[in-house]
Design an enzyme around this catalytic site. Sequence first.
Site, mmCIF file in Angstrom:
data_model
loop_
_atom_site.group_PDB
_atom_site.id
_atom_site.type_symbol
_atom_site.label_atom_id
_atom_site.label_comp_id
_atom_site.label_asym_id
_atom_site.label_seq_id
_atom_site.Cartn_x
_atom_site.Cartn_y
_atom_site.Cartn_z
ATOM 1 N N GLU A 226 -50.846 18.837 24.861
ATOM 2 C CA GLU A 226 -51.673 18.428 26.010
ATOM 3 C C GLU A 226 -52.519 17.271 25.512
ATOM 4 O OE1 GLU A 226 -51.625 19.719 29.042
ATOM 5 O OE2 GLU A 226 -50.448 21.542 28.730
ATOM 6 N N CYS A 260 -60.117 14.929 29.614
ATOM 7 C CA CYS A 260 -58.797 14.291 29.659
ATOM 8 C C CYS A 260 -58.453 13.877 31.086
ATOM 9 C CB CYS A 260 -57.743 15.234 29.093
ATOM 10 S SG CYS A 260 -57.694 16.812 29.931
HETATM 11 P P1 NAD Z 1 -58.050 14.661 18.101
HETATM 12 O O1 NAD Z 1 -56.628 14.416 18.371
HETATM 13 O O2 NAD Z 1 -58.795 13.721 17.222
HETATM 14 O O3 NAD Z 1 -58.270 16.105 17.416
HETATM 15 C C1 NAD Z 1 -57.864 17.295 18.042
HETATM 16 C C2 NAD Z 1 -57.697 18.377 16.997
HETATM 17 O O4 NAD Z 1 -56.639 18.042 16.116
HETATM 18 C C3 NAD Z 1 -58.911 18.635 16.122
HETATM 19 O O5 NAD Z 1 -59.053 20.033 15.951
HETATM 20 C C4 NAD Z 1 -58.520 17.981 14.802
HETATM 21 O O6 NAD Z 1 -59.127 18.572 13.675
HETATM 22 C C5 NAD Z 1 -57.038 18.249 14.777
HETATM 23 N N1 NAD Z 1 -56.275 17.299 13.955
HETATM 24 C C6 NAD Z 1 -56.585 16.006 13.650
HETATM 25 N N2 NAD Z 1 -55.598 15.451 12.907
HETATM 26 C C7 NAD Z 1 -54.644 16.416 12.745
HETATM 27 C C8 NAD Z 1 -53.384 16.442 12.081
HETATM 28 N N3 NAD Z 1 -52.896 15.372 11.438
HETATM 29 N N4 NAD Z 1 -52.674 17.589 12.121
HETATM 30 C C9 NAD Z 1 -53.128 18.673 12.778
HETATM 31 N N5 NAD Z 1 -54.317 18.712 13.420
HETATM 32 C C10 NAD Z 1 -55.068 17.592 13.409
HETATM 33 O O7 NAD Z 1 -58.717 14.797 19.545
HETATM 34 P P2 NAD Z 1 -60.264 14.822 19.899
HETATM 35 O O8 NAD Z 1 -60.813 13.461 19.634
HETATM 36 O O9 NAD Z 1 -60.886 16.023 19.269
HETATM 37 O O10 NAD Z 1 -60.213 15.092 21.487
HETATM 38 C C11 NAD Z 1 -60.152 14.096 22.423
HETATM 39 C C12 NAD Z 1 -58.731 13.903 22.915
HETATM 40 O O11 NAD Z 1 -58.214 15.111 23.446
HETATM 41 C C13 NAD Z 1 -58.616 12.888 24.045
HETATM 42 O O12 NAD Z 1 -57.520 12.054 23.817
HETATM 43 C C14 NAD Z 1 -58.368 13.757 25.267
HETATM 44 O O13 NAD Z 1 -57.710 13.110 26.320
HETATM 45 C C15 NAD Z 1 -57.565 14.857 24.687
HETATM 46 N N6 NAD Z 1 -57.603 16.051 25.548
HETATM 47 C C16 NAD Z 1 -56.486 16.398 26.255
HETATM 48 C C17 NAD Z 1 -56.510 17.499 27.114
HETATM 49 C C18 NAD Z 1 -55.299 17.907 27.932
HETATM 50 O O14 NAD Z 1 -55.271 19.032 28.428
HETATM 51 N N7 NAD Z 1 -54.312 17.052 28.107
HETATM 52 C C19 NAD Z 1 -57.693 18.231 27.233
HETATM 53 C C20 NAD Z 1 -58.799 17.835 26.504
HETATM 54 C C21 NAD Z 1 -58.740 16.747 25.647
#
Ligand code: NAD
Length: 471
Positions: A226, A260
Site C-alpha cells: 500500500e 496517502c
Molecule cells: P517509508 O517507506 O519511509 O517507511 C515505511 C516503513 O518501512 C517504516 O517502518 C520503515 O522503517 C520501513 N522501511 C524503510 N526501509 C525499509 C527497507 N529497506 N526494508 C524494509 N522496511 C523498510 O514510509 P514513511 O515515510 O514512513 O510513510 C509515508 C509514505 O507512506 C508515503 O509515501 C505515503 O503515501 C505512504 N502511505 C501509504 C498508505 C496506503 O495505504 N497506500 C497509507 C499511509 C501511508
Amino acid sequence: MKAANPRTGELDYEFPVSSREDIASEAARLRTAQVDWEAMGPAARAAVLSKFADAVEVHAPVIAEALTIDTARIAVAWIEVDGLVRNLRKWAARGPDLFAGLPSEPEPSAAPGFDIVPRFDAYPLFGAIAPWNFPVILSHIDAVPALMAGCAALVKPSEVTPRFVEPMRAVLAQVPELPLAYVMGGPEVGQALIEEVDYACFTGSTGTGRKVAEAAARQLIPANLELGGKDPMIITANADPEWAASIALRSSIVATGQACQSIERICVARAIAEPFLDALVKEAKAVEITYPDPQSGHIGPFIFPPQGAKVQAQIDDAVAKGARVLSGGTVEQLGGGTYLRPTIIADVTDAMVVMNEETFGPVLPVTIFDEIDDAVNQANDSEYGLSAAVLAGSLEEAAQVGTRLQAGAISLQDGALTSMVSDATNESRKSSGLGPSRMGDSGMLRFLRRQSLIRQTANALPIAAYAEGQR
Ligand code: NAD
C-alpha cells in the site's frame, strides 16, 4: 535508537532496537502459539479480539497520549485509537461469518472418478511494516484481519513514531492468548522481519515498497503493498464553487496533508475557477496551526521534520517555473516544530515537481480545464493510481467522470473517503500498490490458503495402466 518530538524537535525518546536474534526468537514463539490459535476456531478467536478491543478501550487515554507526542495531534490520535477498537470489533463480528461462508462440501472433479473437498488454512506468520503518518491505525490495519484468519502477527511500526508501542505492549500483556508482537527499529529490522514471515504487508513510500517487494520475492512470500499517491480531484462546471472549495481544502490538508489519500492535484472547470479559487483562498487563510496552543487550531507540525524541506523544495520549484502562491508557501520553524500553513498554488504546469511527485503536505496545486476529457487525461497522467475524487452537479455526473479515472477508490461528491470507509474493496493502480484489497472481505480472505483433498471415489489405477505397448 532515539525519536524526535515533532512539536519541540528534541530527541527525547529512546527505545531499544530489536536485534536479529530478538526478531528470530519472537517469530519462533509466535509460530508455536499460532498452532493453538488457529486450532481454536473462528468464534474463539473473535472472542479474544473482542477482549483485546475492550482492553484497548480501557487504556485508550494512555495510548492516545503517547500517540499524541509521536504525531503532535490530539483529535487524530483519538480517531486512530478509536479506529483500532472499531477494526478489532469489525473483524470479530465479520470473521466468523466469512468462515461459515467458505465452501466445505465435496465438489465433483472434471476428471471422472474423483471429487474434491476444499479446506482453508492460514499463512502461519504474518508480518506488517508500517509508516509514521497514522502509526496506530496502519500498524494494525492488516494485522487484525490476519489474526482473525488464524495467523500470528509480527508488526514493525515506524521508528519515527515508536512511543505508542510501550502502552500497547502493556495492553497486550492482559490478553496473552493473542499471538501478536511488535519489533522495533528501522529498515534493517523491516528486512529481517520479511525473512521471518510467511506473508508480508507493507504500507509506506513507493521507493521502499519496491525494496520490500524484492526482499519478499527472494523469500518467495506474498507481499501486499500500500504505497504513495498523487490523488487528483476533478471539479466540474456544475459544482457549487464554495461547497467544492470547502471539500477540496479539507481533503488536502487534514493531518497536515500527511495522508496517502490526500488530494494533491485539483483540476477545476474554467466556468467556476474564479469563485472556487476565491473561496478556497478565503477558507485556507482561516485555517490555524496548532501552535502555540496544541489544544487549538486545525493542522500541526510535520511529524517527520525533513518532510518540511522536501515540501518547501516542491513549492520553490513551482514558483521558479512560473506558479503563483495564493496562500501559505513558506515552511516555518516555531518552538522547534516544522509547520506549513495551507498552500494554494495557481498557474501550475505538468513540468513542476509538485504535479508529479507525492507531496505529503498541506499543498493544493490548482489547474483549470475547458473540456472534461482534458481533465480526465490530466488526472490519469500520473505514475500513481491510489484514489481520486470528483465534485460535480450531481452524483450521476460525478460517477460518469469517476469511472474514467485510473485509481483504486473514487470518492464522489466528497474527497479522500477511503479514510472514512473501511469496507470499500479496491486495488490500487500503477505505482500505488500491489496485491488484493485490504478493505472489504478480501482484507481477511487473502490470508487463507486453499488446500484440496482430492478423493478417489472409483478404483485406483495399477501401474499396468501405464504399461508401454498399449497403443
Ligand atoms: P517509508 O517507506 O519511509 O517507511 C515505511 C516503513 O518501512 C517504516 O517502518 C520503515 O522503517 C520501513 N522501511 C524503510 N526501509 C525499509 C527497507 N529497506 N526494508 C524494509 N522496511 C523498510 O514510509 P514513511 O515515510 O514512513 O510513510 C509515508 C509514505 O507512506 C508515503 O509515501 C505515503 O503515501 C505512504 N502511505 C501509504 C498508505 C496506503 O495505504 N497506500 C497509507 C499511509 C501511508
